[in-house]
Enzyme design. Structure first.
Site, PDB file in Angstrom:
ATOM      1  N   GLU A  97       0.827  -1.209   0.000  1.00  0.00           N
ATOM      2  CA  GLU A  97       0.000   0.000   0.000  1.00  0.00           C
ATOM      3  C   GLU A  97       0.862   1.261   0.000  1.00  0.00           C
ATOM      4  O   GLU A  97       0.499   2.272  -0.609  1.00  0.00           O
ATOM      5  CB  GLU A  97      -0.930  -0.003   1.215  1.00  0.00           C
ATOM      6  CG  GLU A  97      -2.005  -1.086   1.167  1.00  0.00           C
ATOM      7  CD  GLU A  97      -2.886  -0.978  -0.061  1.00  0.00           C
ATOM      8  OE1 GLU A  97      -3.177   0.162  -0.495  1.00  0.00           O
ATOM      9  OE2 GLU A  97      -3.288  -2.030  -0.602  1.00  0.00           O
ATOM     10  N   SER A 183      19.395  -7.905  -9.692  1.00  0.00           N
ATOM     11  CA  SER A 183      18.207  -7.806 -10.550  1.00  0.00           C
ATOM     12  C   SER A 183      18.224  -8.762 -11.741  1.00  0.00           C
ATOM     13  O   SER A 183      17.207  -9.383 -12.039  1.00  0.00           O
ATOM     14  CB  SER A 183      18.042  -6.373 -11.050  1.00  0.00           C
ATOM     15  OG  SER A 183      17.566  -5.542 -10.020  1.00  0.00           O
ATOM     16  N   HIS A 312       2.968 -10.164  -9.616  1.00  0.00           N
ATOM     17  CA  HIS A 312       4.412 -10.412  -9.673  1.00  0.00           C
ATOM     18  C   HIS A 312       5.158  -9.319  -8.925  1.00  0.00           C
ATOM     19  O   HIS A 312       6.076  -9.587  -8.153  1.00  0.00           O
ATOM     20  CB  HIS A 312       4.898 -10.463 -11.125  1.00  0.00           C
ATOM     21  CG  HIS A 312       6.390 -10.536 -11.243  1.00  0.00           C
ATOM     22  ND1 HIS A 312       7.107 -11.670 -10.936  1.00  0.00           N
ATOM     23  CD2 HIS A 312       7.310  -9.598 -11.602  1.00  0.00           C
ATOM     24  CE1 HIS A 312       8.397 -11.440 -11.111  1.00  0.00           C
ATOM     25  NE2 HIS A 312       8.547 -10.192 -11.515  1.00  0.00           N
ATOM     26  N   SER A 313       4.771  -8.090  -9.145  1.00  0.00           N
ATOM     27  CA  SER A 313       5.339  -6.935  -8.445  1.00  0.00           C
ATOM     28  C   SER A 313       4.324  -5.811  -8.540  1.00  0.00           C
ATOM     29  O   SER A 313       3.241  -5.972  -9.110  1.00  0.00           O
ATOM     30  CB  SER A 313       6.674  -6.512  -9.083  1.00  0.00           C
ATOM     31  OG  SER A 313       6.447  -5.901 -10.351  1.00  0.00           O
TER      32      SER A 313
END
Length: 417
Positions: A97, A183, A312-313
């Site tokens: 959030e 990453s 997923h993200s």
């Protein structure tokens, strides 16, 4: 628990031993001369796959009933495992959030996959090295990493040990034997194979565990990592979180064989498939895998079948490629937290009051850390090129100077200018 299996065909080493044909100074190689080998046949047969998929090892059913042999864990250990899963879930909800509110730039939740992390790390020793992908925050939490440090990393503040130079959720902690997340997908796999090899050479009571997803197993790094580890005998546990999706690509569009488990067997690696939403099954498999790594100086592969309950993200909208009813079914049924909580409640090791207390305390801790980090400053931009070389190269110095000049030219954009 006899669940670790190897390839049914003989390995290269076995064939060499049985025939006397070994690599030697004259260049003889086992697969050049087949004369007299007992591995010959006049029956030509093409094989596609095993007759049926490898089953999932489990201990707890979906209702939390023990249907297998429960690991030898104390009440305190079980409470710690459940507490960490609950804390992780609460933190995920708040930080997700917070990203939507613009307070952090990016985030990835762990919904539905908590048991893969806590079940595995609880079976390791504290100094076993971890090579994570990006959905293993629970491993750090279990080892005592502070939530405040996690939020500092996500916001890149002056309390971030990485000096604000990494994307959010790219944690790392030498103190907790947790390699910094990278990453680029799957780069941790060959690194873990090498680390496990050094542990074999040093002959220490250590292994390394390498987490990756089913999508990462489609990357080029996956195959040489497994082959390297298998042939040289790395003490590496390759732990696949097969959550059904590689971002938006479902497993059915990723591979035609029997999942990631079959690939481990194909490389001659002891492999097992477990119910990744069953924390006891994950714990038992990881504990056994660690024993096998050290006993045989060889890698082990665990394929934990789980489900990604969130997007997923924060850059993804999973409703574009899967139905909400599918998510609801998984998260309400074999949800790992609900499942383990039911088991503990039946043993009077956990209560609704415990759950409420942990959630309230975690919420306060996360909110306090979030507010604290929002007041923090940031690292000096010149730190961007430190810790790379002993002395910055001329190219790095030039890039740094150009960056600082750009920041000075736009003071209304850059707070640190």
């Amino acid at each position: 628990m006899n669940v670790m299996r190897r390839a049914s065909v003989r390995t290269v080493r076995q064939v060499r031993r049985s025939t006397g044909l070994v690599d030697g100074p004259d260049g003889e190689v086992w697969n050049i001369d087949f004369t007299g080998h007992n591995s010959l046949t006049d029956n030509m047969a093409f094989k596609k796959a095993a007759e049926k998929p490898e089953p999932l090892y489990r201990v707890l059913d979906a209702q939390g009933e023990c249907v297998g042999e429960a690991p030898d864990l104390t009440e305190e250990e079980c409470r710690m495992m459940n507490k960490t899963m609950v804390r992780q879930s609460v933190m995920d909800g708040i930080l997700y959030e917070a990203q939507r509110q613009g307070r952090i730039s990016f985030y990835m939740t762990n919904y539905g996959e908590e048991a893969t992390q806590i079940g595995s790390v609880s079976a390791l020793k504290p100094d076993d090295m971890v090579y994570a992908q990006y959905r293993e925050a629970g491993v750090l939490l279990y080892r005592g990493y502070e939530i405040n440090k996690m939020i500092a990393q996500c916001m890149g503040t002056e309390e971030d040990d990485a000096k604000g130079r990494q994307m959010p959720i790219h944690y790392g902690s030498p103190e907790h034997h947790y390699q910094t997340i990278s990453s680029p997908l799957a780069t941790q796999l060959p690194q873990a194979a090498g680390a496990g090899y050094t542990m074999k050479l040093d002959n220490v009571d250590k292994v390394c565990i390498c987490y990756f997803g089913d999508g990462a197993a489609s990357e080029g790094d996956f195959h040489p990592a497994l082959n390297f580890a298998a042939t040289l005998g790395s003490r590496t546990i390759f732990f696949c979180r097969n959550n059904g999706y590689a971002i938006s690509t479902p497993a059915v569009d990723q591979y035609a064989g029997d999942g990631i488990y079959a690939r481990g067997v194909g490389y001659g690696i002891r492999s097992v498939r477990v119910d990744g939403n069953d924390i006891f099954a994950v714990h038992a498999a990881t504990k056994k895998a660690r024993e096998l790594c050290i006993e045989h100086n060889a890698p082990v592969l665990i394929e934990a079948m789980t489900y990604r309950g969130g997007h997923h993200s924060t850059s993804d909208d999973s409703t574009r490629y899967r139905q909400k009813s599918e998510v609801d079914k998984w998260m309400s049924g074999p949800n790992p937290i609900k499942r383990f909580t039911r088991y503990l409640e039946k043993k009077n090791w956990w209560s609704k009051e415990d759950d409420k207390q942990v959630r309230e305390e975690t919420r306060k801790e996360v909110m306090a850390a979030l507010q604290r980090q929002e007041k923090m400053g940031f690292w000096d931009p010149t730190e961007l090129i430190t810790d790379v070389f002993a002395e910055p190269t001329p190219a790095l110095i030039k890039q740094r100077d150009e960056m600082l000049a750009h920041m000075r030219a736009h003071p209304n954009v850059y707070k640190t200018a």
